[in-house]
Every structure is written in C-alpha cells, then in structure tokens.
Design an enzyme around this catalytic site. Structure first.
Site, PDB file in Angstrom:
ATOM      1  N   SER A 169       0.841  -1.192   0.000  1.00 38.11           N
ATOM      2  CA  SER A 169       0.000   0.000   0.000  1.00 38.11           C
ATOM      3  C   SER A 169       0.876   1.242   0.000  1.00 38.11           C
ATOM      4  CB  SER A 169      -0.898   0.027   1.235  1.00 38.11           C
ATOM      5  OG  SER A 169      -0.139   0.254   2.408  1.00 38.11           O
ATOM      6  N   ASP A 170       0.352   2.322  -0.566  1.00 36.79           N
ATOM      7  CA  ASP A 170       0.957   3.614  -0.301  1.00 36.79           C
ATOM      8  C   ASP A 170       0.752   3.904   1.183  1.00 36.79           C
ATOM      9  OD1 ASP A 170       2.176   6.089  -0.590  1.00 36.79           O
ATOM     10  OD2 ASP A 170       0.996   6.640  -2.343  1.00 36.79           O
ATOM     11  N   TRP A 171       1.457   4.881   1.700  1.00 43.08           N
ATOM     12  CA  TRP A 171       1.515   5.108   3.135  1.00 43.08           C
ATOM     13  C   TRP A 171       0.157   5.612   3.657  1.00 43.08           C
ATOM     14  CZ3 TRP A 171       5.193   2.833   1.095  1.00 43.08           C
ATOM     15  CH2 TRP A 171       6.398   2.540   1.732  1.00 43.08           C
ATOM     16  N   GLN A 172      -0.540   4.753   4.382  1.00 44.56           N
ATOM     17  CA  GLN A 172      -1.890   4.991   4.909  1.00 44.56           C
ATOM     18  C   GLN A 172      -2.973   4.879   3.827  1.00 44.56           C
ATOM     19  OE1 GLN A 172      -1.576   7.910   8.768  1.00 44.56           O
ATOM     20  NE2 GLN A 172      -1.394   8.920   6.778  1.00 44.56           N
ATOM     21  N   ALA A 173      -2.696   4.130   2.767  1.00 42.47           N
ATOM     22  CA  ALA A 173      -3.693   3.948   1.710  1.00 42.47           C
ATOM     23  C   ALA A 173      -4.527   2.690   1.919  1.00 42.47           C
ATOM     24  CB  ALA A 173      -3.017   3.891   0.347  1.00 42.47           C
TER      25      ALA A 173
END
Length: 875
Positions: free
Chosen positions: A291-295
C-alpha cells in the site's frame, strides 16, 4: 471524414457517423465508469513463471520454515518512524532475517547523506535513449543497495501525465504510454540488476494531488468523506494507463505500490479488479503489492483483494493501531482469512527479494531517515533504542558524470536562430533566480518544498538530499572565464532597472533562466497544493523574458520545468534567438546546460510532452473543487486515450512544440523506408487453469491464544510498534481491536474470496508469462529507414516510428518505437524498428482480449509526432 496534410483523420466528432452516435458513445462510457466489478479469489504465485522459478524455490524453502506470526510480521509495516527507513516490515530473528527496508527513490535515496540527486524520470525520458534510462536505474539501484535498502520505491507510471498541471508528473516519464513503458522497463532492469527490488507505482489512475487523501483535503477546508475516484473505462485502462505497468511486469519488477485514490469508486488498495484481475491475473505479476503510506482502508478485505504488504503498518501515523499485525494473526486463527492467502503474500514478498539476489543475511541499514546525527534512537517515533544510526557511507561512485550526461542529452533545443552553440562570446549576461542558488542552501527547504534558486528537483517524497548543486551561474561563469569572456549575472527576476542597464549594453548575449515547479500534495508552495495552479512560469518569468528580449536582440531562454509551460506571448519574438527546455536535471544542472549552450554536447533531446498555446488547449485540467458534495469527488476520464498529442491531433490543433520535437546543431534527412513482414503465427488466446492454491508450513497452528501473547520475557515492548502478537488470551474476538475480525468471512467477504480451487486463465494472460500473453510480443513487422546527417557537425538524431491503427475511434497516430542514433557529418545510419502484435492491437471489451482490427494500418517515420516524412502501408 477530413484529413490533415499528413493524412491523419481529423477526429473530434467526425470519428462517429453522427452526433447521435457521439452522444450514445459518451453515455455508454459514463455508465461503465462508476463501478469496479469484483474479482476473486486473489491469484496465487506460479512456480514456473518465466524469470521467477529460482526465486520461487528459495522463497518456498524459507516460507516453509516460518511460524504464523513470522509470516504476519513480513506483511505488516512496523509503524511510521518505527525504524530507520520510511517503510519497514518486521524481522525473523530466529532465521537471521533482519526485515525489509523500503525507501523513496525516484531521484535518489531519500533522507540519506552522501547520495546523488539524479535527473527526474521525465528528464530521462527526454533523452529518448534506452541505454541512459537503464544506466540511471542501475546507478539509483546501486546507491540504494549501498545504503542497505531492500526495496526502492520507484519507478513511476502513475501519474502518467494525463493533466499537464499534475503535481508529480516529473516523477514519471511521459503522457505517452510507450515512452513511459520503455522508461519503466529500463529503470526496473537497472534497479534490480543492482540487487534492489524495484517498486512500480502508483497503481493506477493517480493523476492529480488534489483530493488524493481525506485528511490532507480536510486540512485545506474540503469536507470530503472519501478520496477522489478516477473513473476509467476498460478500453482506456488497457490501451493507455495499464500499458506501461505491463512493461514493468514483463521486465520482472518485484513490487507494486497501489495508490491513495479510488478507481471506479473502489479504493485502489482493496480494488480486486485492479489487483487480482488486471495485475496478478491478466498480467501475471508474481511479486507483491504494497500500500501507499496509509492507503489501506480494511483488513482481511484488502488482503483477499490482492494487497500483500501494508505500509507503513499503522492505520494512521503513530497511532499504534493496524489493520493487520495482531488482526491478521487473529483472522487466520478464527478462519476469517484463508491460510493460503497469507502464504501467498509472504511467498510473493520473499520471491521478489530472492529474485534480485538478496539473501536473508543482508547488511544492516546504515542511514536513518529521521536524523542526520550519527547517533540517535532506532525507534524515532518514541525516542527508544539509542545507538549509532548513521554511518555516513558514501555511495555516489562516479554517478555525477552520468547525471551530467543525462542532463545534457535530455535538453531539448526548441528554437535556434543561429545563436547557439556559443563560441567564446564577448559578453555573457545571465539573468534570473533560476540561474542561482537557494540562499538557504540546496537542501534548505524541507522535502525541497520551495522554489528558491535554480530548479533541479521538485518537492515531496520523491526527493533526495543534494550532495552539492552546481548552479547554471557557477558553471557558465567558469566557462566564460576560461574563454576570456566578460561575465555578469543578476540572480533576481525583479531587479528591472539593473537588468535593463546590463543587457542593453553592446555585444551582450543575455541568457535568461526561468522555471515552473510542482510536487506532492502534502506541501503547498505559493498556493500550489502539489498540483500547479496554472501553466505559466513562476516568479513572473514571462515578464522577465519579455523585458530582457525587448532590451537585448540576442536573448536565449532556458526553462527548467516539471512539464509544459505557456510560451505563446514571447516564443516567436525575433529577439528571442534560442529556447531550451532543460527539464529538472539534478545536481549537475549547471554543467549539463553549459555543455549544450557551448556545443560540447550537440542537443538531441525530444520533448516528452506537447506544448500547447493555452491551458485550455489540452482539454483536461485538475479538479480543484470537489464535485460530489461531501462524498468522493468523481473524475471521469471521459477523454479516453486522447491525452497530450493524441488530443491535439484529434482536435486538429497546432501546438507550439509538438510531442517528440527537438532541434540539433546539425541537420538530418530521412529516406528509404522499408517494411518487412515476419513469419509470426496467429494469435492464440490463453486457455486452461491454474494449479490449486498452495500452502507452505505445517498448517496446524495452535488455536490457544496463550501461544500468541507478547513475549515480555524476551524483549521490551515498544509503544506504537506494530507486532503480530495478540492483546489477550481470553477469546479470539477480544484479541483483535478491529470489529471486522469478530465476524465470519461469509458476513463481509465477497463470493469466491476464499476459493482455493484451480482458476481459469484469462485469454490475454500468459501461461507462466509475466506481462500477459507471450504472443503479444511477437514481432509482426520490421520497419527500417535511412537517416543521413546533412550538416557539418556530428550529432545524435532520434527517429520515431508512429502507427495509424486505422479505426474511427483510434488516435491518428501513436508512438510505437524510437532510437537515438549517433551519426557523423555526411554519414547515414539505419533506423530499425519492431512492431509487435501488441503494438498493432486494440483492446476488445467484449472478448476481453487484444485484437488486431481489420482497419488499414500505416507506419510513419520522422523526427517528431508532427514531422513524419516517411510513410508505408502495412499489409
């Protein structure tokens, strides 16, 4: 149907037989945009996949030794600032595995010292040189390897550059999918040949910074409840946005990063159509998706939808809460999550690691993202574990020479009335802030979040720390001194009186430096919230050019920018004798531009995007205001594949500078086009089934929660650190902090999500062939042409092959191949291009496969998308 002078059909509404057909097509497009169909189960690894067999065997041996919690530990980030890298997954101390370090990468190793700052991907694309793209990737990979990084978070094909104002377009390559695909593939090969896993990002349709995150948007006063949805139809997805990612998969990329945004109203990191169907099934991707960061927005639901690793691990930075970690352990124990899915997640992660030659005994990370000090806390989030964290290892080697070469060879000569190359000019006057330094130092703005001094890097997570920055002022002054020229510079855009007095003097050659910047959405620079507010030059650059050119009859303009800018008001002035686009070239920017201005390098860069006469001429723009109340903003990609030069051709607009355009200090002629059809056989859609889902390890995990409690007697519990251990030994439901894990899978998972039986292969998928059906890459035609240097100087030429697919809804031409050729004066070279089956095909939304249409097809060869003197029919 009307045709242009080159024979292109002039499209617009004329691609349809009537306005009614146009309306019906648009209605159908919109009806197909807003929904993302489910696709389950998540495909499992193929042990026979081309290029992956050895890595798969090593991964199987390793994963078979892991406990349940060790597997969970490898899928879950440890939390923001939990360890030294921007992203880290947990270790397996029992087997000597230190865990994995993920670090931002598009221009160099982020947050580290003694590293290089490379030209942007967009600048590298302007070289139209496969070899330089590879060498850049290899050098970036070597520097990450030297710092102890396992996964370099790049290259970038999302954004591809749909909207010219897009904030992170510079991290990618070009709005053309073929040029971007070449950039992706060569960069992946380079990074992974250096022993580091490459990460293709941001998957997919991530084309603007506005509304990419809810929290970021609310901080700016927008009350939205979900991130922007990029609504993309199936045909457009395949023929444009997925194309370069397919090239990355075929090149063997080890990891993908899913995006913050939604696609067709489903979050990218739990979108089963994107992750399970398109990426893992159709393209046969064998690596892992992070995931992208906090996605990440769910636990088991995101896992069965194809997500393999969550970054940075916590649901929100520094909360200590995670969708996975403890929750994933509980989900396996209570049967909510199928065991084979966890095994496949870990297999994909470890296979990617082994594929690039890494072992379980990699050297420790020798830098720290959170402090430049030699000593500091290992766990910066909570100031714990004081130790040496920075070893100040110099990994730059001789990469400065490569950076200088790329910067020069990427420079696009847009106009030249004989002013260049310079030859010991009597008096050089350099004007503009962009020629000089940032007074706070090259790294004086956090994440490069400012536009002070020369533009050699955009802003955001795609940045790195300059080891030095050679400004144009410094490089040009040194050259002028060597030549015996008079040299003065005014490093301001606003000293009007002093500038006029200087450039009005006799014998002045005025070189004006201007720029336009952009970056990631968490930083706002002068009201530009990542995305640019407009396409004008910054700091009144247009006024500066117009003023200087009104006072000096020999005014040369150098543009450093993250994409096209509007030059309409001044580009054709007689006093503007030359214009160069120098991109965003990294630490050697000054020497790179000096090499071109003085003819040490004969320019052959080609613009990787179109320069329109106005902002409106592009037909698309940033969505600056939400359009769906407090719901998810809806951005319909209703233009289909018609972005950049395809849009200009479709609407019969004359651009200022077309895609692929660039001048030289010499001249070239094209002749003798020949087309040879190969003996490739007919296309065979893939049939058959996969194997059954495999599992690795005992599979008989204890269900006693006491066996999963945190081992306080073995090591200290670090607050905010994400662990796989449970919180209580009372019950499975109580052990999880997430209510999702108290329900049965049937209550919230889609049908088929837990299916472990053999699955049918898609027609467009390959049998053990990453990238799709292997026959799509069969060579169908070999096209050759002769390129002759008719001038007096040696130089590089960039012949480009364009294809007319012939259908009424196809672009007039699309780029399909190119080369960069070095040719001596009076000599000729052969341009040899290959057309594959994929190049000739359209995506059939009914057959769900690539099909070569019956429409007549032509090939065109020339020096840009609008200068195509050679043409031939394909039989």
């Amino acid at each position: 149907m009307k045709f242009s002078s080159l024979g292109f059909p002039l499209l617009g509404s004329s691609i349809f037989s009537s306005d009614t057909d146009t309306t019906q097509y648009q209605i159908q497009q919109r009806e197909n945009l807003a929904f993302s169909p489910p696709f389950y189960p998540s495909p499992w690894m193929d042990p026979n996949a081309h290029g992956w067999a050895e890595a798969y065997a090593k991964a199987k041996d390793f994963v078979s030794q892991l406990t349940l919690m060790e597997k969970v530990n490898l899928t879950t980030g440890v939390g923001w600032e939990g360890e030294q890298c921007v992203g880290n997954v947990g270790s397996v101390p029992r087997l000597g595995f230190r865990g994995l370090c993920m670090q931002d990468a598009p221009m160099g190793v982020r947050f580290a010292d003694y590293v290089s700052v490379f030209p942007t991907g967009q600048t590298a694309a302007a070289t139209f040189d496969r070899g330089l793209m590879y060498q850049r990737g290899l050098a970036i990979g070597k520097e990450h390897k030297g710092k102890g990084v396992n996964v370099a978070l790049g290259p970038v094909a999302g954004p591809i550059g749909r909207i010219p104002e897009g904030g992170r377009n510079w991290e990618g390559f070009s709005p053309d999918p073929v040029l971007t695909g070449v950039g992706m593939a060569e960069t992946v090969r380079g990074i992974q040949d250096a022993g580091v896993v490459a990460c293709a990002k941001h998957f997919i349709g991530n084309e603007q910074e506005h509304f990419r995150q809810v929290g970021e948007s609310k901080q700016r006063g927008f009350n939205i409840s979900a991130t922007l949805s990029s609504n993309i139809d199936d045909k457009t997805m395949h023929e444009l946005y997925l194309w370069p990612f397919a090239d990355a998969v075929r090149a063997g990329v080890g990891s993908f990063m899913c995006a913050y945004t939604q696609v067709n109203n489903s979050y990218s990191c739990q979108n089963s159509k994107l992750q399970n169907d398109l990426l893992k099934n159709e393209l046969g991707f064998q690596g892992f998706i992070m995931s992208d960061w906090q996605a990440q927005h769910s636990g088991v639901a995101s896992a069965v939808a194809g997500l393999d690793m969550t970054m940075p691990g916590d649901t929100e930075f520094n909360t200590g809460l995670s969708f996975w970690g403890t929750n994933l352990t509980v989900a396996i124990l209570n049967g909510t999550m199928p065991e084979y899915r966890l095994d496949d997640m870990v297999m994909r992660i470890m296979a990617a690691v082994f594929k690039v030659g890494q072992t379980i005994n990699e050297p420790e990370v020798n830098f720290d993202s959170w402090t430049a000090d030699t000593f500091g806390p290992r766990h910066a989030a909570v100031n714990k574990g004081y130790q040496q964290v920075n070893y100040h290892v110099d990994v730059r080697e001789e990469h400065g020479n490569l950076i200088r070469e790329i910067g020069a060879k990427a420079t696009v000569l847009l106009k030249n009335k004989g002013a260049l190359p310079l030859n010991k000019p009597k008096f050089v006057a350099v004007i503009g802030e962009d020629a000089g330094p940032n007074l706070a130092g090259p790294n004086g703005c956090d994440n490069r979040g400012c536009d002070n001094g020369t533009l050699a890097m955009g802003w955001g997570s795609g940045t790195a720390n300059f080891p030095y920055l050679i400004t144009p002022d410094a490089a040009l002054q040194a050259r002028a001194i060597d030549d015996g020229s008079r040299y003065e510079s005014i490093l301001s855009n606003y000293m009007t009186k002093e500038t006029k007095a200087l450039v009005s003097q006799a014998n002045a050659t005025a070189i004006v430096f201007v720029n336009a910047d952009s970056g990631e959405g968490f930083i706002d620079v002068d009201g530009n919230a990542g995305d640019r507010k407009n396409l004008t030059l910054w700091h009144d650059g247009d006024a500066l050019i117009k003023n200087v050119s009104s006072w000096c009859p020999n005014t040369i303009v150098v543009i450093h920018s993250v994409g096209p800018v509007i030059v309409t008001d001044w580009y054709d002035s007689d006093n503007v004798t030359a214009i160069l686009w120098a991109g965003v070239p990294g630490q050697e920017t000054g020497r790179s531009i000096a090499d071109v201005l003085y003819g040490r390098v004969n320019p052959a860069g080609r613009t990787p995007f179109t320069w329109g006469a106005s902002r409106e001429s592009y037909g698309v723009d940033i969505m600056y205001q939400p359009n769906n109340g407090n719901g998810a903003p809806q951005q319909d990609f209703s233009e289909g594949v018609f972005i950049d030069y395809r849009h200009f051709d479709r609407t019969n607009q004359t651009p200022i500078f077309e895609f692929g355009y660039g001048l030289s200090y010499t001249t070239f002629e094209y002749s003798n086009i020949k087309v040879a059809k190969t003996q490739a056989g007919p296309y065979t859609p893939t049939t058959g089934q996969t194997a059954q889902a495999p599992t690795f390890g005992a599979g008989n995990y204890s269900k006693d929660l006491k066996d999963y409690l945190f081992p306080k007697d073995k090591f200290e519990h670090i607050w905010q650190y994400i662990y796989p251990y449970v919180n209580t030994s009372t019950s499975l439901a109580d052990a999880s902090a997430d209510p999702e894990y108290g329900r049965t899978a049937a209550e919230f998972l889609p049908p088929g999500a837990l299916d472990a039986s053999p699955q049918p292969l898609l027609p467009a998928a390959g049998k053990s062939s990453p990238g799709g059906n292997a026959e799509l890459w069969d060579a169908m035609y070999i096209v050759t042409a002769t390129v002759t240097n008719t001038g007096k100087l040696a130089g590089d030429e960039v012949p480009q092959l364009y294809l007319s697919l012939g259908g009424p809804a196809d672009p007039p031409v699309v780029l399909r191949d190119f080369a960069r050729l070095r040719i001596e004066p009076g000599q000729s070279a052969e341009f040899r291009a290959t057309l594959t089956r994929r190049d000739l095909s359209n995506w059939d939304v009914v057959k769900q496969d690539w099909v070569v249409s019956e429409y007549p097809k032509k090939v065109w060869i020339g020096s840009s998308s609008r200068k195509l003197p050679l043409c031939a029919d394909l039989s």
